[in-house]
Design a protein around this motif. Structure first.
Motif, PDB file in Angstrom:
ATOM      1  N   ARG A 313       0.833  -1.206   0.000  1.00 38.06           N
ATOM      2  CA  ARG A 313       0.000   0.000   0.000  1.00 38.06           C
ATOM      3  C   ARG A 313       0.870   1.259   0.000  1.00 38.06           C
ATOM      4  N   GLN A 314       1.944   1.232   0.776  1.00 36.95           N
ATOM      5  CA  GLN A 314       2.853   2.377   0.830  1.00 36.95           C
ATOM      6  C   GLN A 314       3.498   2.637  -0.529  1.00 36.95           C
ATOM      7  N   PHE A 315       3.872   1.556  -1.221  1.00 29.96           N
ATOM      8  CA  PHE A 315       4.447   1.734  -2.553  1.00 29.96           C
ATOM      9  C   PHE A 315       3.422   2.361  -3.499  1.00 29.96           C
ATOM     10  N   LYS A 316       2.184   1.935  -3.407  1.00 30.72           N
ATOM     11  CA  LYS A 316       1.135   2.481  -4.264  1.00 30.72           C
ATOM     12  C   LYS A 316       0.944   3.973  -4.005  1.00 30.72           C
ATOM     13  N   VAL A 317       1.033   4.374  -2.747  1.00 29.15           N
ATOM     14  CA  VAL A 317       0.895   5.789  -2.403  1.00 29.15           C
ATOM     15  C   VAL A 317       2.049   6.605  -2.989  1.00 29.15           C
ATOM     16  N   LEU A 318       3.266   6.069  -2.909  1.00 25.82           N
ATOM     17  CA  LEU A 318       4.461   6.795  -3.351  1.00 25.82           C
ATOM     18  C   LEU A 318       4.632   6.782  -4.868  1.00 25.82           C
ATOM     19  N   ALA A 319       4.205   5.715  -5.517  1.00 24.74           N
ATOM     20  CA  ALA A 319       4.433   5.585  -6.970  1.00 24.74           C
ATOM     21  C   ALA A 319       3.196   4.968  -7.614  1.00 24.74           C
ATOM     22  N   GLY A 320       2.092   5.704  -7.570  1.00 26.63           N
ATOM     23  CA  GLY A 320       0.815   5.177  -8.028  1.00 26.63           C
ATOM     24  C   GLY A 320       0.797   4.765  -9.483  1.00 26.63           C
ATOM     25  N   ASP A 321       1.351   5.608 -10.368  1.00 21.10           N
ATOM     26  CA  ASP A 321       1.334   5.292 -11.799  1.00 21.10           C
ATOM     27  C   ASP A 321       2.148   4.037 -12.099  1.00 21.10           C
ATOM     28  N   ALA A 322       3.334   3.941 -11.482  1.00 17.59           N
ATOM     29  CA  ALA A 322       4.176   2.758 -11.677  1.00 17.59           C
ATOM     30  C   ALA A 322       3.485   1.520 -11.108  1.00 17.59           C
ATOM     31  N   PHE A 323       2.851   1.676  -9.956  1.00 18.72           N
ATOM     32  CA  PHE A 323       2.128   0.556  -9.346  1.00 18.72           C
ATOM     33  C   PHE A 323       1.056   0.038 -10.294  1.00 18.72           C
ATOM     34  N   ASP A 324       0.245   0.933 -10.825  1.00 21.06           N
ATOM     35  CA  ASP A 324      -0.835   0.518 -11.725  1.00 21.06           C
ATOM     36  C   ASP A 324      -0.288  -0.166 -12.969  1.00 21.06           C
ATOM     37  N   ALA A 325       0.801   0.384 -13.534  1.00 21.72           N
ATOM     38  CA  ALA A 325       1.386  -0.203 -14.744  1.00 21.72           C
ATOM     39  C   ALA A 325       1.937  -1.594 -14.462  1.00 21.72           C
ATOM     40  N   LEU A 326       2.594  -1.765 -13.330  1.00 19.73           N
ATOM     41  CA  LEU A 326       3.162  -3.066 -12.977  1.00 19.73           C
ATOM     42  C   LEU A 326       2.064  -4.077 -12.654  1.00 19.73           C
ATOM     43  N   GLU A 327       1.017  -3.627 -12.003  1.00 21.85           N
ATOM     44  CA  GLU A 327      -0.094  -4.523 -11.689  1.00 21.85           C
ATOM     45  C   GLU A 327      -0.763  -5.047 -12.960  1.00 21.85           C
ATOM     46  N   ARG A 328      -0.760  -4.230 -14.007  1.00 18.98           N
ATOM     47  CA  ARG A 328      -1.408  -4.628 -15.265  1.00 18.98           C
ATOM     48  C   ARG A 328      -0.557  -5.609 -16.074  1.00 18.98           C
ATOM     49  N   GLU A 329       0.727  -5.747 -15.747  1.00 15.84           N
ATOM     50  CA  GLU A 329       1.606  -6.634 -16.500  1.00 15.84           C
ATOM     51  C   GLU A 329       1.126  -8.082 -16.398  1.00 15.84           C
ATOM     52  N   ASP A 330       0.966  -8.710 -17.569  1.00 23.49           N
ATOM     53  CA  ASP A 330       0.533 -10.110 -17.618  1.00 23.49           C
ATOM     54  C   ASP A 330       1.769 -11.006 -17.480  1.00 23.49           C
ATOM     55  N   LEU A 331       2.242 -11.116 -16.257  1.00 22.63           N
ATOM     56  CA  LEU A 331       3.501 -11.825 -16.021  1.00 22.63           C
ATOM     57  C   LEU A 331       3.472 -12.460 -14.639  1.00 22.63           C
TER      58      LEU A 331
END
Length: 356
Positions: A313-331
């Motif tokens: 959760r802390q990472f999502k707060v600090l780097a929301g755009d990167a978090f969303d992009a990484l979460e979307r990765e089909d890997l």
């Protein structure tokens, strides 16, 4: 993105995090090295300078151990006078009369010559790090003799500078380009000058950023005439220029920031054009260092994924755009090599593009 939390995965992430933290400590030495002085060194200069810095870091700063220093700090180089950079500065002929004339025309900025003294230190290149953050995190050298440079100030703030570090971090990119090149920024036209020396470059256009100090427009005009460069300098929205010239650009060089932190923000701004105009090759000043910053974010995300929900959760707060992009990765990360793949420059670029 999913991660299988096996012992091998956990160990690999722990090892890479150790390397990354070491590299971060080493890069903090830039502020100590850049502009520092080492006098009265005996031959061999490079070896004795290396040992002097090593003693200072280990004995006075105590920010790292001997193994970290030896692994991450490159042997220094002797910085001799560079003919290309000297010719650039000489062509400007910034004598007292010329400086008075141009500075009178400027509203808030002021151009000043600067001398980098013999025995002063400077950064001589970007880090060379493997995917797991092992390598030479800092490269530095010592001026053999006094060397001239240029600085543009706004009161006490430095807005632009020309020195060996600027030259060495731009010259290879200029040599590798060909065809029609668009340059965004380049306040003192150093990169544009380097492009003009490349016979494979047929056309150069410089776009003046809309938000920059308007004095730079006057500075570019003066430098263009003094350097006798065949370049078209324009002031129009980037969107319009790209749309009108999308089939007539081979390379774009982005050079509209002062440091890596600002460069990362600019990379995010330009990413939409990279996605839209895939026939154009986009290159950024200090791109290697910018991508290291992104790779660190990716490593932090991977570590958070096998940690607690609060850490994620802390990472999502600090780097929301990167978090969303990484979460979307089909890997799904199943083996340590998958981690290595996620820490490559190419993967980092993909995450930047996926963030916009």
């Amino acid at each position: 993105m999913q991660i299988e939390c096996t012992n091998r995965i956990i160990k690999r992430l722990m090892d890479v995090n150790t390397n990354m933290r070491r590299e971060t400590r080493v890069r903090a030495l830039e502020s100590v090295i850049n502009g520092g002085t080492a006098s009265n060194l005996t031959e061999p200069i490079e070896q004795n300078l290396y040992m002097a810095l090593r003693r200072y870091v280990l004995g006075t700063l105590r920010t790292m151990g001997p193994e970290d220093f030896d692994t991450c700090v490159a042997m220094p180089t002797i910085v001799k006078e560079n003919e290309t950079l000297s010719n650039y500065i000489k062509s400007l002929n910034l004598n007292e009369e010329t400086l008075k004339k141009i500075n009178t025309e400027l509203s808030s900025l002021k151009i000043e010559p600067i001398t980098f003294k013999k025995d002063s230190l400077c950064i001589t290149g970007e880090p060379e790090l493997s995917n797991d953050f092992i390598g030479k995190g800092i490269k530095f050298g010592i001026y053999e003799e006094d060397q001239n440079g240029i600085v543009v100030k706004n009161d006490n703030s430095i807005e632009a500078v020309v020195n060996y570090t600027e030259y060495i971090t731009k010259t290879k990119a200029a040599q590798r380009m060909n065809g029609k090149v668009c340059v965004i920024g380049d306040k003192l036209l150093l990169f544009t000058y380097l492009l003009s020396l490349n016979p494979n470059v047929t056309d150069i256009t410089v776009i003046e950023p809309e938000k920059e100090n308007k004095d730079f427009s006057k500075i570019r005009a003066f430098f263009k005439d003094s350097l006798n460069i065949n370049v078209n300098i324009i002031n129009e929205p980037i969107d319009k220029f790209f749309e009108d010239n999308k089939d007539n650009i081979d390379y774009v060089w982005v050079d509209d920031y002062k440091n890596v932190e600002d460069g990362f923000i600019k990379y995010l701004e330009i990413a939409k054009y990279i996605k839209k105009y895939q026939n154009i090759k986009f290159k950024f000043w200090l791109e290697t260092s910018i991508l290291i910053t992104v790779r660190v974010n990716i490593l932090q995300y991977l570590s958070a994924k096998i940690g607690t929900p609060e850490r994620l959760r802390q990472f999502k707060v600090l780097a929301g755009d990167a978090f969303d992009a990484l979460e979307r990765e089909d890997l799904t990360i199943k083996i340590p090599k998958h981690i290595d793949y996620c820490l490559t420059d190419d993967f980092a670029k993909n995450i930047i593009l996926a963030s916009v």
